[in-house]
Design an enzyme around this catalytic site. Sequence first.
Site, short mmCIF file in Angstrom:
data_model
loop_
_atom_site.label_atom_id
_atom_site.label_comp_id
_atom_site.label_asym_id
_atom_site.label_seq_id
_atom_site.Cartn_x
_atom_site.Cartn_y
_atom_site.Cartn_z
N ASN A 1 41.22 38.63 49.06
CA ASN A 1 42.49 39.07 48.47
C ASN A 1 42.15 39.89 47.23
OD1 ASN A 1 44.99 39.41 47.31
ND2 ASN A 1 45.26 37.26 46.74
N TRP A 2 42.26 41.19 47.37
CA TRP A 2 41.82 42.07 46.27
C TRP A 2 42.87 42.17 45.17
CZ3 TRP A 2 39.18 46.87 49.04
CH2 TRP A 2 38.06 46.40 49.73
N LYS A 3 44.03 41.60 45.39
CA LYS A 3 45.12 41.63 44.40
C LYS A 3 45.37 43.08 43.91
CE LYS A 3 43.84 36.97 43.19
NZ LYS A 3 44.11 35.83 42.36
N HIS B 1 51.84 34.00 48.52
CA HIS B 1 50.78 33.73 47.52
C HIS B 1 51.43 33.19 46.24
CE1 HIS B 1 47.56 34.35 44.64
NE2 HIS B 1 46.74 34.37 45.67
N GLU C 1 50.99 33.82 43.26
CA GLU C 1 51.34 34.86 42.27
C GLU C 1 52.67 35.52 42.63
OE1 GLU C 1 47.59 36.91 42.41
OE2 GLU C 1 46.64 35.20 41.44
N GLU D 1 45.85 26.65 48.61
CA GLU D 1 45.37 27.20 47.34
C GLU D 1 46.00 26.44 46.17
OE1 GLU D 1 43.85 31.43 47.84
OE2 GLU D 1 45.97 31.60 47.38
N GLY E 1 41.85 31.72 40.13
CA GLY E 1 41.44 32.60 39.04
C GLY E 1 41.04 31.87 37.77
N SER F 1 39.10 29.93 43.29
CA SER F 1 37.79 30.06 42.64
C SER F 1 36.63 29.74 43.58
CB SER F 1 37.73 29.19 41.38
OG SER F 1 38.69 29.63 40.43
N GLY G 1 39.64 35.44 45.95
CA GLY G 1 40.15 36.45 45.04
C GLY G 1 39.00 37.15 44.33
N GLY G 2 38.71 36.70 43.11
CA GLY G 2 37.73 37.36 42.26
C GLY G 2 36.41 37.69 42.95
C1 PEP Z 1 43.53 34.01 45.47
O1 PEP Z 1 44.07 34.84 44.76
O2 PEP Z 1 44.00 33.78 46.58
C2 PEP Z 1 42.35 33.32 44.96
C3 PEP Z 1 41.91 32.30 45.61
O3 PEP Z 1 41.80 33.82 43.79
P1 PEP Z 1 40.42 33.35 43.12
O4 PEP Z 1 39.40 33.24 44.21
O5 PEP Z 1 40.10 34.40 42.14
O6 PEP Z 1 40.68 32.02 42.49
#
Ligand code: PEP
Length: 251
Positions: A9-11, A95, A97, A167, A173, A213, A234-235
Site C-alpha cells: 500500500n503505497w498510500k 483502510h 486511514e 490491521e 505506521g 509495521s 505500508g512503509g
Molecule cells: C498500511 O497502511 O496498510 C500499513 C500496514 O502501513 P505500515 O506497514 O506502514 O504500518
Amino acid sequence: MRKPIIAGNWKMNMTPSQTVKLIEEIKPLVAEARCEIVVCPTHTCLFAAKEALKGTDRISLGAQDMFYEERGAFTGEVSCESLLELGVRYVIIGHSERRQYFAESDETVSKKVTKALEKRLIPIVCVGESLTQKQRGVTNETVGLQTRLALFGVGAGNAEDVVIAYEPIWAIGTGMTATSAEANGTIRRIRGVLAEMYNPETSRKVRILYGGSMNAGNAGELLSTSDIDGGLIGGASLKSGDFAQIVGNLS
Ligand code: PEP
C-alpha cells in the site's frame, strides 16, 4: 491451499515517474516469487504502473480505494470500470486511514465490497481495532463486527474471493507490530466469524493478511504462522529491497 499475497500500500507517496522507477526495481527482485504480489499506487499513478508492469505476470495492480456508484455526479471519486480499464485487479477497501480521515463507514465499506465483487475486482477489506479497543479487551468483538458488516449481503460463493487484511490501527505506521501469536489469534477469530456467517469450508478458503509495521525483519515470523496468509505492507513497500525480502519469505 490458500495462495499467500504480499500487497504494497503505497498510500499518498510516489509520482508517476517514481512509480515506474520503483516497479522497475521490484520486478527483477521478485522474478522467482511464488506468492501473489500486488502493488497499490495512488489513482493518478495507475496508468504509469500498468505500463511499467507490461511483460510481467508476477505483479498485479491494486488501487487504494474506489466508489460504489458506477458513474455520475460524484466529484473526485473513481469507478470500478475506470480501475478495470487501467488493469487493476485488487482494491483496498476500508483502510483505517480512510475510516479516520475521510469518513469511511461500515456502511460505505459494505457498499464498496458489494460493487467491487459485482465488477470482479478483488476487495482487500481492512479491519482492525484502535489502541483503546485493544486496551479494553474488545479486539475480537471489534474486528468480528467490522467483518460481518463489510460482508453483509455477500454470498458464500463471492465471499471466497474476498481478501481480508487484519490491521490493528495502533500498529499502522507506528513501528509497533502485533506479536505473531496475537495477530494469528485474531485472524483465527476472524476465520471463526466467517465460518459462522458462511460455513467452515468458505472460512478456510478466505485469505486473511496481517498489516501493521510489517517489515523485512519481522515478516518471517508473522508469515510462518498457521492463519496469516500474507501481508499488507505500508512503509516497507516503498523500499524495493525490503519489499522483496518480505516476498522472499514466501518463495
Ligand atoms: C498500511 O497502511 O496498510 C500499513 C500496514 O502501513 P505500515 O506497514 O506502514 O504500518
